[in-house]
Design a protein around this motif. Structure first.
Motif, PDB file in Angstrom:
ATOM      1  N   LEU A 108     -12.204  -9.889  -8.036  1.00  0.00           N
ATOM      2  CA  LEU A 108     -13.286 -10.688  -7.479  1.00  0.00           C
ATOM      3  C   LEU A 108     -12.767 -12.045  -7.017  1.00  0.00           C
ATOM      4  N   LEU A 145     -20.178  -8.962  -5.595  1.00  0.00           N
ATOM      5  CA  LEU A 145     -20.153  -9.603  -6.909  1.00  0.00           C
ATOM      6  C   LEU A 145     -20.433  -8.631  -8.056  1.00  0.00           C
ATOM      7  N   ASN A 146     -20.347  -7.337  -7.769  1.00  0.00           N
ATOM      8  CA  ASN A 146     -20.694  -6.314  -8.762  1.00  0.00           C
ATOM      9  C   ASN A 146     -19.458  -5.583  -9.263  1.00  0.00           C
ATOM     10  N   GLY A 147     -19.381  -5.424 -10.575  1.00  0.00           N
ATOM     11  CA  GLY A 147     -18.221  -4.801 -11.177  1.00  0.00           C
ATOM     12  C   GLY A 147     -17.990  -3.365 -10.762  1.00  0.00           C
ATOM     13  N   TYR A 183     -12.346  -8.993 -12.912  1.00  0.00           N
ATOM     14  CA  TYR A 183     -12.624 -10.362 -12.476  1.00  0.00           C
ATOM     15  C   TYR A 183     -11.517 -10.922 -11.583  1.00  0.00           C
ATOM     16  N   THR A 238     -13.263 -19.728 -12.598  1.00  0.00           N
ATOM     17  CA  THR A 238     -13.623 -18.450 -13.214  1.00  0.00           C
ATOM     18  C   THR A 238     -12.383 -17.717 -13.692  1.00  0.00           C
ATOM     19  N   SER A 266     -21.962 -12.651 -17.160  1.00  0.00           N
ATOM     20  CA  SER A 266     -21.678 -13.961 -17.759  1.00  0.00           C
ATOM     21  C   SER A 266     -22.807 -14.395 -18.679  1.00  0.00           C
ATOM     22  N   HIS A 288     -23.550  -7.305 -12.068  1.00  0.00           N
ATOM     23  CA  HIS A 288     -23.305  -8.520 -11.286  1.00  0.00           C
ATOM     24  C   HIS A 288     -22.606  -9.541 -12.186  1.00  0.00           C
ATOM     25  N   ILE A 289     -21.676 -10.297 -11.629  1.00  0.00           N
ATOM     26  CA  ILE A 289     -20.900 -11.239 -12.438  1.00  0.00           C
ATOM     27  C   ILE A 289     -21.797 -12.270 -13.118  1.00  0.00           C
ATOM     28  N   SER A 290     -22.878 -12.666 -12.483  1.00  0.00           N
ATOM     29  CA  SER A 290     -23.778 -13.628 -13.113  1.00  0.00           C
ATOM     30  C   SER A 290     -24.479 -13.013 -14.322  1.00  0.00           C
ATOM     31  N   ILE A 293     -15.808  -6.925 -18.047  1.00  0.00           N
ATOM     32  CA  ILE A 293     -15.453  -8.084 -17.223  1.00  0.00           C
ATOM     33  C   ILE A 293     -13.957  -8.119 -16.928  1.00  0.00           C
TER      34      ILE A 293
END
Length: 220
Positions: free
Chosen positions: A186, A107-109, A183, A206, A151, A146-148, A179
């Motif tokens: 992901l 979940l990490n860019g 994305y 998403t 966001s 992390h995407i969270s 992002i």
């Protein structure tokens, strides 16, 4: 954004996320901020039953004639929220996102943009956050790519009360740099695991929402 997404995000994200960013902005911008918050919540930890019930309750507000892509993917989220208990979500989350080694879905860019974790993209994000005067909370274990976490930053840039930081220019730059480049990959990774059926609608939501964000920023 339809009333479905607005109501669910307003109820679910605000009550389930620890970080509060205020309520500054136009209604449509606050709805965007809340949807970022909801996405952050789903990828930070598995949803509890209260959140699932809040999402399921929005089914009565759905207009069957609404063919907007975002409304349609939202209803897919409603269906899986309504028909699957919190334990099922917890099991799927742990199986695919949590691992002592490499998880099924990262979940990490940095992983998508540089091929490895903790690479230059993470440094760039930390530099951007420093310019905003932001830093990760001590209790947060995920890195800032992390995407969270990303966001949540977008939520702050939309609904924060410091207009020098929370403005459209910073939203566009941060989104495009940190992002937008990854994305889609992901979401592809999540949708590429057939057994991961609960998070497939989350990935679709998403992807659709962030695509709309990108199109909107391109018009600026």
């Amino acid at each position: 954004m339809s009333e479905i997404e607005k109501d669910a995000a307003n109820g679910a994200a605000a009550e389930n996320l620890a970080a509060e960013v205020g309520d500054v902005g136009l209604p449509e911008d606050l709805a965007r901020a809340d949807l970022y918050g909801l996405i952050a919540r789903f990828f930070q930890m598995p949803p509890d039953q209260e959140l699932l019930d809040q999402i399921a309750a929005t089914a009565d507000q759905y207009d069957a004639a609404d063919e907007a892509p975002l409304a349609k993917v939202w209803m897919d989220v409603v269906e899986v929220a309504k028909n699957n208990p919190a334990k099922a979500w917890h099991d799927e989350f742990d199986l695919n996102f949590i691992s002592v080694g490499k998880p099924n879905v990262v979940l990490n860019g940095s992983f998508y943009m540089a091929g490895h974790l903790n690479e230059k993209p993470l440094v760039n994000i930390r530099n951007a956050l420093a310019e905003f005067g932001l830093e990760a909370a001590q209790e947060i274990t995920e890195t800032e790519d992390h995407i969270s976490a990303l966001s949540e930053v977008m939520r702050y840039l939309i609904a924060g009360d410091d207009v020098e930081i929370s403005n459209l220019t910073n939203q566009r730059v941060f989104f495009n740099q940190h992002i937008r480049p990854w994305y889609d990959e992901l979401c592809d990774a999540i949708e590429g695991i057939p057994e991961m059926h609960l998070y497939h609608p989350i990935a679709s939501l998403t992807r659709e929402f962030l695509a709309i964000e990108g199109q909107s920023f391109d018009m600026i």
